[in-house]
Scaffold this active site. Sequence first.
Site, short mmCIF file in Angstrom:
data_model
loop_
_atom_site.label_atom_id
_atom_site.label_comp_id
_atom_site.label_asym_id
_atom_site.label_seq_id
_atom_site.Cartn_x
_atom_site.Cartn_y
_atom_site.Cartn_z
N GLU A 73 0.87 -1.38 -0.11
CA GLU A 73 0.07 0.05 0.00
C GLU A 73 0.89 1.17 0.00
O GLU A 73 0.64 2.07 -0.63
CB GLU A 73 -0.96 -0.06 1.19
CG GLU A 73 -2.16 1.24 1.14
CD GLU A 73 -2.69 1.45 2.27
OE1 GLU A 73 -2.81 0.67 3.26
OE2 GLU A 73 -3.77 2.41 2.39
N ASP A 93 -0.49 -5.03 3.41
CA ASP A 93 -1.32 -3.61 4.09
C ASP A 93 -0.31 -3.61 5.31
O ASP A 93 -0.51 -4.55 6.30
CB ASP A 93 -2.50 -3.87 4.18
CG ASP A 93 -3.28 -2.58 4.55
OD1 ASP A 93 -2.55 -1.60 5.21
OD2 ASP A 93 -4.33 -2.28 4.44
N ILE A 95 -0.30 -1.55 7.76
CA ILE A 95 -1.29 -1.50 8.82
C ILE A 95 -2.63 -1.12 8.10
O ILE A 95 -2.92 -0.28 7.80
CB ILE A 95 -1.00 0.07 9.63
CG1 ILE A 95 0.51 -0.09 10.29
CG2 ILE A 95 -2.05 0.07 10.55
CD1 ILE A 95 0.86 1.27 11.27
N ASP A 96 -3.56 -2.10 8.57
CA ASP A 96 -5.07 -1.99 8.21
C ASP A 96 -5.69 -1.71 9.35
O ASP A 96 -5.49 -2.22 10.36
CB ASP A 96 -5.47 -3.61 7.67
CG ASP A 96 -6.89 -3.16 7.19
OD1 ASP A 96 -7.04 -2.21 6.31
OD2 ASP A 96 -7.79 -3.86 7.54
N THR A 98 -5.46 2.14 10.07
CA THR A 98 -4.57 3.31 10.32
C THR A 98 -5.24 4.27 11.25
O THR A 98 -4.84 4.83 12.34
CB THR A 98 -4.10 3.93 9.25
OG1 THR A 98 -3.22 2.85 8.54
CG2 THR A 98 -3.25 4.99 9.37
N ASP A 220 -6.31 -4.61 1.32
CA ASP A 220 -7.03 -4.78 2.39
C ASP A 220 -7.52 -6.24 2.90
O ASP A 220 -8.09 -6.34 3.95
CB ASP A 220 -8.30 -3.72 2.03
CG ASP A 220 -8.01 -2.35 2.12
OD1 ASP A 220 -7.21 -1.94 3.04
OD2 ASP A 220 -8.51 -1.46 1.12
C1 IPD Z 1 -9.07 0.96 5.48
C2 IPD Z 1 -9.70 0.02 6.86
C3 IPD Z 1 -11.10 0.31 6.89
C4 IPD Z 1 -11.85 0.33 5.39
C5 IPD Z 1 -11.17 1.26 4.43
C6 IPD Z 1 -9.59 0.92 4.29
P1 IPD Z 1 -6.25 1.45 5.97
O1 IPD Z 1 -7.78 0.53 5.55
O2 IPD Z 1 -9.38 -1.30 6.12
O3 IPD Z 1 -12.02 -0.65 7.49
O4 IPD Z 1 -13.25 0.61 5.58
O5 IPD Z 1 -11.92 1.03 3.18
O6 IPD Z 1 -9.04 1.85 3.47
O7 IPD Z 1 -6.37 2.87 5.39
O8 IPD Z 1 -6.54 1.37 7.35
O9 IPD Z 1 -5.16 0.59 5.60
CA CA Z 2 -6.10 -1.05 4.66
CA CA Z 3 -2.97 0.52 5.30
#
Ligand code: IPD
Ligand code: CA
Ligand code: CA
Length: 295
Positions: A73, A93, A95-96, A98, A220
Amino acid sequence: MSDASNQLESILDFTRHLAENAGDLIVGMRAHSRLNVQFKQDIELVTDADLASDKLITEAIAKAYPDHQILAEESNPDLSSVQYNDTPLWIIDPIDGTVNYAHHHPQVAVSIAYSVKGRVQVAVVYNPFQGEMFCAIRNQGAWLNDQPLTCSNTMQLDKAIIATGFPYDKRKVLPQLMKRLHKILNHVADVRRLGSAALDICWVAQGRLDAYYESVSPWDFAAAQLIAKEAGAKVGHFIQPPKDVPAELFGENLLISNPDLFEPLHKILNSAELDQPILKRWLLSTRLFIHKLIS
Ligand code: IPD
Ligand code: CA
Ligand code: CA
């Protein structure tokens, strides 16, 4: 055990180890330093821990597997690598969740998938704040901290708990998101927005949630969808995905559910699209993907 299966086991060991290292890093950075928080395009949060975790993971993969491709990402979000391709592709990813991370919420994960020819073979989603390591090997099962995973067996929609999420930039898609949510809320027991797509999907695998729907990017959901599939969940799209992109890496209009609820939920979500004129429907289903390809 066959050579192929041995090879996947050793890739899983490597990946789990990597996810643990990245997890330690992001836990340490949040505990011991003041996080530097910035915004991509003024809207999407990114911290220095996202960048550091991305660097740790991608450098280790490039060192161990110099011939493989990496989609990550923060350092290489170029979706053109998402094809039916002979070169193995890692999807990361760092950090999922963030927003959760930056706000000291615990629903945060490191997500790493290893795929070949558009199909994920090994998957790891690790929540270092709760010590939960979800993983899977294709056709061999899914586990949470070495315990086998099985999705829920809820059969009634009105007893089901469904997770979803929303994109950072909601301006153009808000009416459609609300229409879907309205339809879903009309039929299910309740809805959760927990803030990490990867963990939402792993929670479907574990049976804490009955289903999940959203439009997201490959990093994701690539790892988590294999974990859900191996736990018995059904993984698909509520709008037909394009044929020239591997379905397992196409994140638009995702629906992941226990098998009994998949069809009814598919019907409900799909009916939210039917209220749209045909051209607008098509634009809505492809716009985010095209936007990601060209941005
Ligand atoms: C997000 C998370 C969130 C989802 C967003 C993503 P990120 O990823 O997974 O739950 O609703 O669409 O972008 O930005 O924290 O890596
Ligand atoms: Ca994510
Ligand atoms: Ca992320």
